[in-house]
Design a protein around this motif. Structure first.
Motif, PDB file in Angstrom:
ATOM      1  N   GLN A 262       0.846  -1.191   0.000  1.00 22.87           N
ATOM      2  CA  GLN A 262       0.000   0.000   0.000  1.00 22.87           C
ATOM      3  C   GLN A 262       0.887   1.247   0.000  1.00 22.87           C
ATOM      4  O   GLN A 262       1.829   1.336   0.781  1.00 22.87           O
ATOM      5  CB  GLN A 262      -0.867   0.021   1.263  1.00 22.87           C
ATOM      6  CG  GLN A 262      -1.785  -1.184   1.413  1.00 22.87           C
ATOM      7  CD  GLN A 262      -3.062  -1.046   0.622  1.00 22.87           C
ATOM      8  OE1 GLN A 262      -3.299  -0.032  -0.045  1.00 22.87           O
ATOM      9  NE2 GLN A 262      -3.888  -2.076   0.674  1.00 22.87           N
TER      10      GLN A 262
ATOM     11  N   ASN B 136      -4.314   1.931  -6.145  1.00 22.71           N
ATOM     12  CA  ASN B 136      -5.680   1.968  -5.674  1.00 22.71           C
ATOM     13  C   ASN B 136      -6.644   1.460  -6.738  1.00 22.71           C
ATOM     14  O   ASN B 136      -6.598   1.893  -7.876  1.00 22.71           O
ATOM     15  CB  ASN B 136      -5.999   3.445  -5.356  1.00 22.71           C
ATOM     16  CG  ASN B 136      -7.210   3.625  -4.487  1.00 22.71           C
ATOM     17  OD1 ASN B 136      -8.253   3.047  -4.753  1.00 22.71           O
ATOM     18  ND2 ASN B 136      -7.081   4.424  -3.444  1.00 22.71           N
TER      19      ASN B 136
ATOM     20  N   LYS C 134      -6.860  -3.529  -2.682  1.00 20.40           N
ATOM     21  CA  LYS C 134      -6.792  -2.077  -2.798  1.00 20.40           C
ATOM     22  C   LYS C 134      -8.123  -1.519  -3.277  1.00 20.40           C
ATOM     23  O   LYS C 134      -8.171  -0.462  -3.882  1.00 20.40           O
ATOM     24  CB  LYS C 134      -5.641  -1.678  -3.736  1.00 20.40           C
ATOM     25  CG  LYS C 134      -4.257  -2.040  -3.179  1.00 20.40           C
ATOM     26  CD  LYS C 134      -3.149  -1.879  -4.195  1.00 20.40           C
ATOM     27  CE  LYS C 134      -1.796  -2.281  -3.580  1.00 20.40           C
ATOM     28  NZ  LYS C 134      -0.741  -2.360  -4.612  1.00 20.40           N
TER      29      LYS C 134
ATOM     30  N   ALA D  74      -7.146   0.836   0.308  1.00 19.88           N
ATOM     31  CA  ALA D  74      -6.084   1.761  -0.073  1.00 19.88           C
ATOM     32  C   ALA D  74      -6.432   3.177   0.368  1.00 19.88           C
ATOM     33  O   ALA D  74      -5.574   4.053   0.415  1.00 19.88           O
ATOM     34  CB  ALA D  74      -5.871   1.725  -1.584  1.00 19.88           C
TER      35      ALA D  74
END
Lengths: 451, 48, 672
Positions: free
Chosen positions: C229, C247, C282, C286
């Motif tokens: 991340q 993301n 994600k 995220a």
């Protein structure tokens, strides 16, 4: 100060002793092609190739995890990264094959995979002169076993690796000037130093003067202290250039046992081969069995890591044999040397029989007697993981239908490897039959083991 | 869900299984016990 | 060649089905789509590389190290590095947190916690329950207590360590709830239980010849996207920020960052060029890091980068939901399911996140490709003290399929037949084609056809014999074999998400830029979209360049998820192309005095007329002429699926559930 070649260009960098190659590349030099995936030497996203000149003046490359390789080990070496392979628009065969065979998806592991393939390609070239040697699945697996890819399922990468060998030879030229063969940097300040002794004597002198300074070879253990626990090491001793620690010798001990002395380095494949011959039942990490770690962590550390007994060994490698240590308490002018059975070497978790100032000089692996049966089984979280949850090694002999000389060894069941020798009334002497193998001793063992 | 494979129970069970496996191998008639074959290693790898 | 097991002779309960006719129709349909007579016109098939394998649009950048991920981006010289302080306990109360002492630590530029958030403190994506920072209640080991900003990555991490060492955090630890089954028994749920029910399942159990029961635990899974991340946030001259993030759902991150900062959405721009893997990890998880970095960035006026070290990433983010499943099924003597009940318990962790939809999907797939007959499926959403489990490839589907596949093996053992035979007998077929949630399964022939084809091409029975022989000889190491179909519902179960947008620009040199709402995480979405555009405009793939996904180019987008990215965004891109094409044709017809009828784009040129009167106008010339003719060379595209959703009848006393849109293809996968 580190002097090395980065993709063929001479570089001079300043870095603290506990800086990794990855930090040097990404933070100091702004070369972001090499990725950090785990900072633990597990995933291979940061793989780079490190070249050193051999006796014939050729550059030999090995793949290394930049995240756990000390930057100072680059001294006098040639570092090749993913940015250095292509010549203008012409891709290196490893790169071209990866593009053509859809070997990249998200692309994050790709630089590391390309560098592992580059190293493989280079080693093939060197071995076979003009024409690349055919790739066996075992070699391929050994070369790529240290690279994780989450997207592709590996098949396209394997296809790329296989196709890479077909590339015209001319296209594989990369900038390959010989690395500077200058002696390792030795300048040290009282505050910070990366010490690279070249003789055992110098190593032991350093150990005596600075017993607190950690020893590093491959960094698979020590550098995790830096990346994961944020430890600082102002003084580090690198043993990778100590010549006496780089050999392999077939020998017969005084007690008549034949076997091999394994030193730290030597040819990449040779120690594995020796272990295989010594213990046919063991598939050592260096063999391409898929049991051991990938090529990157294997190269510098290999069979015998100075720190290995502290953490890895209780759960890990082959056990029978002897440890030879040098350095100990001063014995006249020379270096005291002594040997111990490995059984006596491990005292407790992270505690060994090593005395202050001593280093492991070699490990003796005895040859297995032909009539002896041997099984070594390992359970671990990941097949390439050298840390096993449980490792069992079992040796026995059958004499007229009766088990003799039974020896059971477990790793992972206690702080240090545990063994039981078969004695009369113990497992030895039992007739192999259902349910009867090891009732008594195993129950006792179960009571006493505390994983 | 936690570190099952690092737990004492898991290790004890695994060790017991290895001993049972050893018993099966020793008592089997036609098993090659002079070494751990490559095939066994490969199969092992997926038996985790 | 061996003989296949024929369904028609071995499956006793089937009413007569003309499988061959059905299969032939399905095959025609399938091949029609592949070869170009399907719903999407293929008059330009082959152009622009559509329908053929092309290298990933970033492949060369990947292999040369030039593809930039978040941590590789150029940054302002004075940017800040952030590190998170994570809870060491799974459950407890944060008694004291002295952030002033943290701010006073050497190297610390700023530190933020719950009380420093100007806007929303809850960033739950669908339902509330995800605090950006711990206020009082600590719900899992790894929950974020506070964040530190420093001049280097290492300094920030060291400051967090020093803060803990200095005792700025005091926690009253409490016993943690870590067992989802126990939690479900205590009624501790993150969302209410759903039930799907069809027919008199209890009676079918009583009447059945055999009853099979069982339970299974399906473990969780770490996403292990190779790029952890990461986000980089820069403040704008207004009240907002620009967020670069790894993301799958930029629009949601835009909304959450705006809410946390207390600014309108138009003040926040989110950009995603590519992810180093997402896999669902994600989609919602995220956003928190972008929110934290945005907070620091606005407070300090400096750019802020938050990149989670692998170990922290694994602790702080949710995983695939572990499931505990139970079944009790009545089967007839031939092993065909008559009915019964299935209960799935998803371990959701501490908050809802996407668990409602994930457990629903597990329920929707608890039948996999088999008719459950008269069945009830119950889905619990257990609350435990783990990180909030989240989307992960399959989104609950695999965990649901596991239960019925385990049951198939159980039935096979009970009936004494090969598992494949049992699976084939239970496949959806005519007369047994209604799911437990009331949807009619179509294209049954295709399902049967695919399974039989795989059975033949995999040499199933020869392998089965070989394995049986091996197992008879091998006392310890055993081998196994399974051939398992997979029915999977494509598209979002939340109907409003089934929409997409695209933005198409043509420049005066004829080069084309396309942008759309989907994100690239390695699946090749951007490559496919380029292929769609290249085909529609009859251009070389090289003429089309894709740019980073940005919320200021295509707004209000859906997450790239649900196996829908290429379908939805591809249609949106095509929509833009068609509109622009029509405009160019109108212009060309008038300007060049050509016949509008039959006008087309072909091999980089506009072609009008036929035979002697045919005219070809090269694309570049057409574009330039249109520009001077004051015709817009930019177009937006939009696509929404046709509504295929109905609401299920509420079961007796049970909450109603929403149907997924039709799983249009029974997708089949063979698992060796």
């Amino acid at each position: 100060m580190i002097d090395f070649l980065l993709n063929g260009q001479p570089r001079r960098c300043e870095a603290s002793p506990d800086t990794s190659v990855l930090e040097l590349l990404r933070d100091t030099l702004g070369q972001t092609g090499t990725k950090e995936g785990c900072a633990s030497g597990d995933c291979g996203a940061c793989t780079v190739a490190i070249g050193e000149g051999d006796a014939a003046g050729k550059t030999r490359y090995h793949a290394a995890n930049a995240c756990i390789t000390p930057a100072h080990q680059l001294q006098g070496r040639a570092l090749v990264t993913v940015e250095g392979l292509a010549r203008g628009e012409t891709l290196h065969p490893a790169q071209a094959a990866m593009v053509e065979h859809h070997g990249s998806q998200c692309g994050f592991c790709t630089p590391g995979i390309v560098m592992s393939l580059f190293t493989l390609h280079e080693s093939q070239r060197q071995e076979d002169g003009e024409r690349p040697a055919p790739l066996t699945p075992e070699r391929l697996e050994a070369a790529l076993g240290g690279n994780l890819c989450r997207c592709t399922g590996y098949r396209p990468i394997r296809d790329a690796a296989l196709a890479m060998g077909d590339s015209p030879r001319g296209a594989s030229r990369v900038a390959r000037p010989s690395p500077d063969a200058a002696a390792p940097a030795t300048e040290a300040t009282p505050e910070a130093a990366f010490i690279q002794p070249t003789t055992l004597e110098a190593l032991i002198a350093e150990r005596r003067a600075h017993p607190e300074a950690p020893i590093v070879a491959g960094g698979t253990d020590l550098w995790l202290e830096v990346t994961q626990r944020l430890a600082r090491f102002p003084r580090v001793v690198d043993i990778t250039r100590v010549d006496e620690l780089a050999a392999l010798e077939e020998t017969t001990l005084e007690d008549g046992r034949a076997g091999w002395w394994i030193w730290r380095r030597g040819d990449v494949r040779a120690p594995g081969a020796a272990v295989r011959r010594a213990l046919p039942g063991v598939r050592p990490p260096a063999a391409s069995s898929g049991l051991g770690p990938g090529a990157q962590p294997r190269h510098p550390g290999r069979q015998h890591r100075q720190r290995l007994p502290h953490r890895r060994h209780p759960a890990g490698a082959a056990r029978p044999g002897r440890a030879a240590m040098a350095g100990g308490p001063r014995d006249g002018d020379g270096m005291a040397e002594r040997e111990l059975p490995l059984d006596d070497f491990f005292l407790d978790y992270k505690k060994t029989a090593l005395r202050e100032g001593e280093v492991i000089r070699a490990i003796f692996l005895p040859r297995t007697e032909p009539e002896r049966h041997l099984k070594v089984w390992k359970l671990s979280k990941r097949r390439e993981d050298d840390i096993s949850a449980v490792l069992g090694a079992f040796a026995w002999r059958i004499e007229e239908g009766v088990l003799r000389d039974v020896r059971l060894a477990f790793g992972g069941m206690a702080a240090i490897p545990a063994t039981r020798r078969g004695r009369r009334g113990d497992a030895g002497g039992a007739v192999p039959q259902r349910g009867g193998l090891c009732g008594g001793p195993c129950r006792r063992w179960r009571r006493t083991s505390s994983p | 869900m936690s570190d099952v494979r690092g737990s004492a129970d898991y290790r004890r069970l695994s060790a017991a299984n290895l001993l049972e496996r050893l018993r099966l191998v020793v008592t089997a008639d036609d098993q090659d016990t002079t070494s751990t074959s490559a095939r066994e290693v490969m199969l092992d790898a997926y038996a985790h | 060649m061996r003989t296949l097991t024929r369904l028609s002779t071995k499956a006793p309960d089937t009413r007569h089905v003309d499988l061959d006719t059905d299969a032939a129709a399905a095959r025609r349909d399938l091949e029609g789509r592949i070869q170009g007579s399907g719903p999407v016109a293929r008059e330009t098939l082959g152009q622009g590389g559509a329908g053929s394998a092309r290298a990933h649009e970033s492949a060369i950048k990947h292999v040369t190290g030039r593809a930039a991920y978040i941590d590789d981006l150029q940054v302002p010289a004075d940017y800040l590095h952030l590190a998170l302080a994570l809870s060491p306990v799974a459950h407890g109360r944060l008694r004291r947190l002295d952030l002033d002492r943290v701010r006073a630590l050497p190297g610390v530029v700023d530190a933020v916690g719950f009380h420093d958030v100007p806007g929303h403190t809850d960033i739950g994506p669908v339902f509330p329950g995800d605090p950006l920072f711990v206020d009082e209640e600590i719900s899992y080991a790894g929950q974020v207590l506070f964040a530190v900003a420093a001049e280097s990555h290492r300094a920030a991490r060291e400051a967090v360590k020093a803060a803990f060492d200095a005792g700025v955090v005091e926690i009253d630890e409490q016993p943690a709830s870590l067992d989802p089954v126990a939690a479900a028994e205590r009624g501790e749920f993150v969302r209410p239980t759903h039930i799907q029910e069809r027919g008199d399942w209890a009676a079918s159990l009583e009447d059945a010849a055999l009853t099979v029961t069982g339970e299974q635990f399906v473990g969780g899974q770490e996403h292990f996207y190779l790029e952890g991340q990461a986000c980089l946030v820069t403040p704008t001259e207004d009240e907002g920020v620009v967020v670069h993030t790894s993301n799958q759902h930029p629009s949601e991150t835009q909304k959450l960052v705006a809410e946390v900062l207390g600014v309108p959405l138009h003040a926040v721009t989110v950009e995603v060029r590519r992810m180093g893997g997402g896999f669902g990890g994600k989609e919602t998880q995220a956003s928190p890091w972008a929110c934290v970095a945005a907070l620091i960035s606005r407070r300090t006026g400096r750019a802020a980068k938050l990149r989670l070290p692998r170990g922290e990433d694994m602790r702080v983010t949710g995983k695939r939901h572990p499931f505990h499943n139970r079944y009790r099924l009545g089967v007839d003597a031939q092993g065909v399911i008559q009915g019964g009940e299935i209960t799935v318990i998803g371990d959701c962790g501490y908050s809802p996140d996407l668990s409602d939809a994930i457990v629903d999907r597990a329920m929707f797939h608890a039948d996999n490709a088999y008719s459950l007959g008269q069945a009830r499926v119950t889905g619990h959403r257990a609350r435990t003290h783990f990180a909030s489990n989240t989307a992960f490839r399959g989104f609950g589907g695999p965990q649901g399929m596991m239960v019925i596949e385990a049951a198939m093996d159980d039935i096979a053992r009970r009936v004494g037949e090969d598992p494949l035979t049992i699976r084939k007998r239970n496949l959806y077929r005519q007369g047994r084609d209604i799911t437990h949630y009331g949807q009619s399964v179509e294209q049954l022939g295709l399902l049967h056809e695919l399974v039989e084809r795989l059975e033949a091409s995999s040499d199933y029975w020869a392998r089965r014999r070989e394995i049986a022989a091996f197992n008879a000889q091998s006392p310890v190491v055993k081998r196994g074999l399974a051939l398992t179909p997979v029915k999977f519902g494509i598209s979002f179960t939340a109907q409003h998400l089934n929409q997409a947008g695209a933005l198409l620009h043509v420049y005066t040199d004829g080069s084309v830029q396309i942008n759309h709402g989907g994100t690239e995480m390695g699946q090749g979405l951007h490559t496919k979209i380029c292929q769609v555009v290249a085909r529609e405009l009859a251009l070389d793939l090289d003429a089309v360049r894709i740019t980073a996904t940005r919320t200021d180019k295509v707004p209000n987008t859906s997450p790239t998820a649900a196996s829908s990215g290429a379908d939805l965004n591809g249609m949106a891109a095509r929509d833009a192309c068609l509109t622009l094409k029509a405009r160019l044709f109108d212009f060309a017809a008038e300007h060049y005095e050509l016949d509008r009828e039959g006008m087309r784009l072909e091999d980089g040129a506009l072609v009008a007329g036929i035979g002697e009167s045919q005219r070809r106008i090269p694309w570049g010339e057409l574009v330039q002429t249109a520009y001077f003719g004051r015709v817009s060379l930019s177009e937006k595209g939009f696509y929404a699926t046709r509504s295929s959703t109905t609401t299920a009848r509420p079961a007796r006393g049970a909450p109603s559930t929403t149907m997924p849109s039709a799983p249009r293809w029974p997708r089949c996968a063979w698992t060796p």
